[in-house]
Motif scaffolding. Sequence first.
Motif, PDB file in Angstrom:
ATOM      1  N   ALA A  33      39.796  30.285  44.670  1.00 12.15           N
ATOM      2  CA  ALA A  33      40.503  31.489  44.226  1.00 12.15           C
ATOM      3  C   ALA A  33      40.406  31.599  42.723  1.00 12.15           C
ATOM      4  O   ALA A  33      40.087  30.626  42.025  1.00 12.15           O
ATOM      5  CB  ALA A  33      41.974  31.441  44.639  1.00 12.15           C
ATOM      6  N   LYS A  34      40.654  32.800  42.246  1.00 14.46           N
ATOM      7  CA  LYS A  34      40.907  33.021  40.824  1.00 14.46           C
ATOM      8  C   LYS A  34      42.378  33.392  40.726  1.00 14.46           C
ATOM      9  O   LYS A  34      42.787  34.439  41.227  1.00 14.46           O
ATOM     10  CB  LYS A  34      40.004  34.129  40.277  1.00 14.46           C
ATOM     11  CG  LYS A  34      38.535  33.718  40.199  1.00 14.46           C
ATOM     12  CD  LYS A  34      37.682  34.811  39.563  1.00 14.46           C
ATOM     13  CE  LYS A  34      36.238  34.359  39.446  1.00 14.46           C
ATOM     14  NZ  LYS A  34      36.037  33.307  38.456  1.00 14.46           N
ATOM     15  N   VAL A  35      43.155  32.507  40.098  1.00 21.15           N
ATOM     16  CA  VAL A  35      44.611  32.675  40.055  1.00 21.15           C
ATOM     17  C   VAL A  35      45.043  32.997  38.638  1.00 21.15           C
ATOM     18  O   VAL A  35      44.947  32.154  37.742  1.00 21.15           O
ATOM     19  CB  VAL A  35      45.339  31.418  40.547  1.00 21.15           C
ATOM     20  CG1 VAL A  35      46.836  31.677  40.610  1.00 21.15           C
ATOM     21  CG2 VAL A  35      44.829  30.993  41.925  1.00 21.15           C
ATOM     22  N   TYR A  36      45.529  34.208  38.435  1.00 22.94           N
ATOM     23  CA  TYR A  36      45.980  34.674  37.120  1.00 22.94           C
ATOM     24  C   TYR A  36      47.507  34.640  37.041  1.00 22.94           C
ATOM     25  O   TYR A  36      48.197  34.734  38.054  1.00 22.94           O
ATOM     26  CB  TYR A  36      45.499  36.099  36.864  1.00 22.94           C
ATOM     27  CG  TYR A  36      44.071  36.209  36.378  1.00 22.94           C
ATOM     28  CD1 TYR A  36      43.773  36.812  35.164  1.00 22.94           C
ATOM     29  CD2 TYR A  36      43.015  35.708  37.134  1.00 22.94           C
ATOM     30  CE1 TYR A  36      42.463  36.920  34.711  1.00 22.94           C
ATOM     31  CE2 TYR A  36      41.704  35.806  36.697  1.00 22.94           C
ATOM     32  CZ  TYR A  36      41.434  36.420  35.485  1.00 22.94           C
ATOM     33  OH  TYR A  36      40.128  36.508  35.041  1.00 22.94           O
ATOM     34  N   SER A  37      48.014  34.555  35.805  1.00 22.76           N
ATOM     35  CA  SER A  37      49.456  34.601  35.598  1.00 22.76           C
ATOM     36  C   SER A  37      49.757  35.489  34.402  1.00 22.76           C
ATOM     37  O   SER A  37      48.890  36.240  33.934  1.00 22.76           O
ATOM     38  CB  SER A  37      50.012  33.192  35.395  1.00 22.76           C
ATOM     39  OG  SER A  37      51.423  33.203  35.445  1.00 22.76           O
ATOM     40  N   GLN A  38      50.985  35.397  33.876  1.00 21.01           N
ATOM     41  CA  GLN A  38      51.381  36.174  32.711  1.00 21.01           C
ATOM     42  C   GLN A  38      50.902  35.499  31.435  1.00 21.01           C
ATOM     43  O   GLN A  38      50.867  34.272  31.338  1.00 21.01           O
ATOM     44  CB  GLN A  38      52.911  36.315  32.647  1.00 21.01           C
ATOM     45  CG  GLN A  38      53.506  37.223  33.709  1.00 21.01           C
ATOM     46  CD  GLN A  38      53.345  38.711  33.388  1.00 21.01           C
ATOM     47  OE1 GLN A  38      52.369  39.119  32.767  1.00 21.01           O
ATOM     48  NE2 GLN A  38      54.290  39.508  33.829  1.00 21.01           N
ATOM     49  N   ALA A  44      34.854  34.042  32.159  1.00 16.48           N
ATOM     50  CA  ALA A  44      35.520  33.548  33.361  1.00 16.48           C
ATOM     51  C   ALA A  44      34.795  33.920  34.648  1.00 16.48           C
ATOM     52  O   ALA A  44      35.096  33.391  35.713  1.00 16.48           O
ATOM     53  CB  ALA A  44      36.951  34.087  33.424  1.00 16.48           C
ATOM     54  N   GLY A  45      33.851  34.861  34.567  1.00 14.21           N
ATOM     55  CA  GLY A  45      33.126  35.258  35.762  1.00 14.21           C
ATOM     56  C   GLY A  45      33.931  36.100  36.735  1.00 14.21           C
ATOM     57  O   GLY A  45      33.517  36.312  37.865  1.00 14.21           O
ATOM     58  N   THR A  46      35.074  36.587  36.303  1.00 11.30           N
ATOM     59  CA  THR A  46      35.899  37.409  37.190  1.00 11.30           C
ATOM     60  C   THR A  46      35.264  38.783  37.376  1.00 11.30           C
ATOM     61  O   THR A  46      34.908  39.437  36.396  1.00 11.30           O
ATOM     62  CB  THR A  46      37.315  37.587  36.610  1.00 11.30           C
ATOM     63  OG1 THR A  46      37.887  36.302  36.387  1.00 11.30           O
ATOM     64  CG2 THR A  46      38.199  38.389  37.551  1.00 11.30           C
ATOM     65  N   GLY A  47      35.131  39.202  38.622  1.00 13.51           N
ATOM     66  CA  GLY A  47      34.761  40.584  38.884  1.00 13.51           C
ATOM     67  C   GLY A  47      36.005  41.432  38.672  1.00 13.51           C
ATOM     68  O   GLY A  47      36.808  41.625  39.585  1.00 13.51           O
ATOM     69  N   HIS A  48      36.195  41.909  37.433  1.00 14.48           N
ATOM     70  CA  HIS A  48      37.455  42.567  37.068  1.00 14.48           C
ATOM     71  C   HIS A  48      37.652  43.868  37.837  1.00 14.48           C
ATOM     72  O   HIS A  48      37.005  44.872  37.558  1.00 14.48           O
ATOM     73  CB  HIS A  48      37.481  42.842  35.564  1.00 14.48           C
ATOM     74  CG  HIS A  48      37.814  41.642  34.743  1.00 14.48           C
ATOM     75  ND1 HIS A  48      39.094  41.148  34.632  1.00 14.48           N
ATOM     76  CD2 HIS A  48      37.040  40.828  33.993  1.00 14.48           C
ATOM     77  CE1 HIS A  48      39.089  40.087  33.835  1.00 14.48           C
ATOM     78  NE2 HIS A  48      37.859  39.859  33.445  1.00 14.48           N
ATOM     79  N   ALA A  49      38.565  43.841  38.799  1.00 16.27           N
ATOM     80  CA  ALA A  49      38.895  45.022  39.585  1.00 16.27           C
ATOM     81  C   ALA A  49      40.402  45.253  39.610  1.00 16.27           C
ATOM     82  O   ALA A  49      40.894  46.008  40.444  1.00 16.27           O
ATOM     83  CB  ALA A  49      38.366  44.872  41.011  1.00 16.27           C
ATOM     84  N   ALA A  50      41.126  44.582  38.696  1.00 15.27           N
ATOM     85  CA  ALA A  50      42.587  44.712  38.582  1.00 15.27           C
ATOM     86  C   ALA A  50      43.305  44.228  39.832  1.00 15.27           C
ATOM     87  O   ALA A  50      44.439  44.613  40.095  1.00 15.27           O
ATOM     88  CB  ALA A  50      42.987  46.148  38.264  1.00 15.27           C
ATOM     89  N   LEU A  51      42.655  43.359  40.608  1.00 14.66           N
ATOM     90  CA  LEU A  51      43.285  42.825  41.807  1.00 14.66           C
ATOM     91  C   LEU A  51      44.333  41.766  41.466  1.00 14.66           C
ATOM     92  O   LEU A  51      45.297  41.585  42.206  1.00 14.66           O
ATOM     93  CB  LEU A  51      42.229  42.208  42.725  1.00 14.66           C
ATOM     94  CG  LEU A  51      41.087  43.131  43.163  1.00 14.66           C
ATOM     95  CD1 LEU A  51      40.071  42.358  43.987  1.00 14.66           C
ATOM     96  CD2 LEU A  51      41.631  44.320  43.947  1.00 14.66           C
ATOM     97  N   CYS A  52      44.121  41.076  40.322  1.00 14.25           N
ATOM     98  CA  CYS A  52      45.019  39.971  39.987  1.00 14.25           C
ATOM     99  C   CYS A  52      45.431  39.956  38.521  1.00 14.25           C
ATOM    100  O   CYS A  52      46.311  39.180  38.140  1.00 14.25           O
ATOM    101  CB  CYS A  52      44.348  38.634  40.317  1.00 14.25           C
ATOM    102  SG  CYS A  52      42.756  38.370  39.471  1.00 14.25           S
ATOM    103  N   GLU A  53      44.850  40.797  37.690  1.00 10.63           N
ATOM    104  CA  GLU A  53      45.070  40.770  36.244  1.00 10.63           C
ATOM    105  C   GLU A  53      46.262  41.657  35.883  1.00 10.63           C
ATOM    106  O   GLU A  53      46.177  42.878  35.941  1.00 10.63           O
ATOM    107  CB  GLU A  53      43.817  41.243  35.504  1.00 10.63           C
ATOM    108  CG  GLU A  53      42.529  40.562  35.961  1.00 10.63           C
ATOM    109  CD  GLU A  53      41.779  41.364  37.007  1.00 10.63           C
ATOM    110  OE1 GLU A  53      42.418  41.820  37.978  1.00 10.63           O
ATOM    111  OE2 GLU A  53      40.560  41.539  36.877  1.00 10.63           O
ATOM    112  N   LEU A  54      47.350  41.030  35.463  1.00 13.16           N
ATOM    113  CA  LEU A  54      48.591  41.768  35.235  1.00 13.16           C
ATOM    114  C   LEU A  54      48.535  42.669  34.016  1.00 13.16           C
ATOM    115  O   LEU A  54      49.283  43.660  33.941  1.00 13.16           O
ATOM    116  CB  LEU A  54      49.757  40.783  35.102  1.00 13.16           C
ATOM    117  CG  LEU A  54      49.987  39.872  36.320  1.00 13.16           C
ATOM    118  CD1 LEU A  54      51.183  38.962  36.087  1.00 13.16           C
ATOM    119  CD2 LEU A  54      50.169  40.685  37.591  1.00 13.16           C
ATOM    120  N   ASN A  55      47.684  42.362  33.044  1.00 11.03           N
ATOM    121  CA  ASN A  55      47.647  43.165  31.826  1.00 11.03           C
ATOM    122  C   ASN A  55      47.101  44.572  32.061  1.00 11.03           C
ATOM    123  O   ASN A  55      47.248  45.439  31.207  1.00 11.03           O
ATOM    124  CB  ASN A  55      46.821  42.461  30.739  1.00 11.03           C
ATOM    125  CG  ASN A  55      45.498  41.945  31.241  1.00 11.03           C
ATOM    126  OD1 ASN A  55      45.457  41.007  32.036  1.00 11.03           O
ATOM    127  ND2 ASN A  55      44.404  42.540  30.803  1.00 11.03           N
TER     128      ASN A  55
END
Length: 502
Positions: A294-299, A63-74
């Motif tokens: 944007a990168k928009v995450y959900s549940q 997904a190319g997300t820079g994973h910094a827990a800004l939007c990832e609920l898990n």
Amino acid sequence: MTETPVNNNHGRDKTADVVLIGGGIMSATLGILLSELQPDWNITVYERLHDVALESSNAWNNAGTGHAALCELNYMPAGPDGEVDAAKAIAINEQFQLSRQLWSTLVDEGVLDGPSTFINSTPHMTFVRGEKDVSYLKKRYEALKKEPLFEGIEYSEDSRVINQWAPLLMQKRPKADEPFAATRVPAGTDVDFGALTRQMFDHLRAKGANVVTNREVRKLRRRKDGTWDLHWRNTVGRTPGVTNAKFVFVGAGGWAIKLLQSSRIPEISGYGVFPIGGQWLKTSNPAIVAQHKAKVYSQASVGAPPMSVPHLDTRVVDGETSLLFGPFATFSPKFLKNGSMWDIVSQVRPGNLWPMIKVAIDNPSLITYLIGELLKNHAAKVDSLRTFMPTAKDADWELLNAGQRAQVMKKDKDKGGVLQFGTEVVTGGEGSIAGLLGASPGASTAVSIMLSLLRSCFPEQIDGWEPRLRELIPSYGESLNPRPEAARKVLQETASTLDLMA
């Protein structure tokens, strides 16, 4: 540039201080660190495909997300009492800051090309529907807004505000629909890990590393002197050979389990991996792409693995912007996109059979979820997209196959076996061999993972390496979040160097 394998005349006539197996972001990161810390060491890289960064690190395989827990609920689930704990989210963010710092230094030192070739500012958002999830998201926001590394996070339940943030979420959404809410962090990032990986390997080649493609390592055996023989075969011509190395890193994605098992280190006993593939819906329609940045995450759906959390993402690859939605889970017994149909069976050993059986018994919802995903056709997948983007039309979106992810299964003293989210480094041979198992958030936190590996595998050298490590990563050895001024300084400095929003 692709390097042609060297014919080693079938003999044991090649040695290396370090061999990195796999041409992905993990091997690239470890190679860069070791080349800076110990420039006199001979480094060799073996990749079984015709070029590096073609499996999980490839831009279209993640997904190319820079994973910094800004939007990832898990990374911050609600507890049994409904309350939230920010500790893991903070830890993930701290790890990403190490990556940002190293990348910034490498840009400053001319190792990496212009920042926009591999990283771009992309706001990170979370969008939820329903009273329960809205209540949870508000609690999450209240907890995170106090943390220095999450400074600037915004929250809204107002459709007008959310429409300004991401218009595609709100267009033609029914007014009588269930309640919704969103958070937004403007300083999120989109990362092309494929471009980043290729640039790192280009630099390693320039410094003298031997990066060999079209070469498949098939077996690892330890000598009495503690070094390792790597038995390999060229994929073109099938020429076999053996290379001897003092240290081996197995960064071969899902195939790492097979190679670590071949090494016979006791530490790998009890481990197995469960492969899950994925597909994206992709559009390059300029009229649609222009409305979403944007990168928009959900549940995640009930029973879905954490890596299957739905998200609608801006992607920038080779300077061109598109949108991805997904991932949709697929199933293949292969551990890699270019793997073997026998992979899932060939990993079975007496030590991991029971843990794997227990995982299957204890996760019926995962099986149900995978079956449901496999039954979805293109129209059903666009229907899923319409929960995010009500105006989505089937004809605007095409299916794109993502990479294979191999989730860790391991022994558990209480449950017998567990399916584990995340990554895990397995080391053996008194630190002479290490391998990485697992998936997300691996690529984003590659620097943190490799620093941990260095401490575990090179205890005698790590203290002497510290001065250079602090030059490469100024906050090395220290947490940022408890120090607001230090956190703000690092965020601002890396943002400036990488041309990102502060």
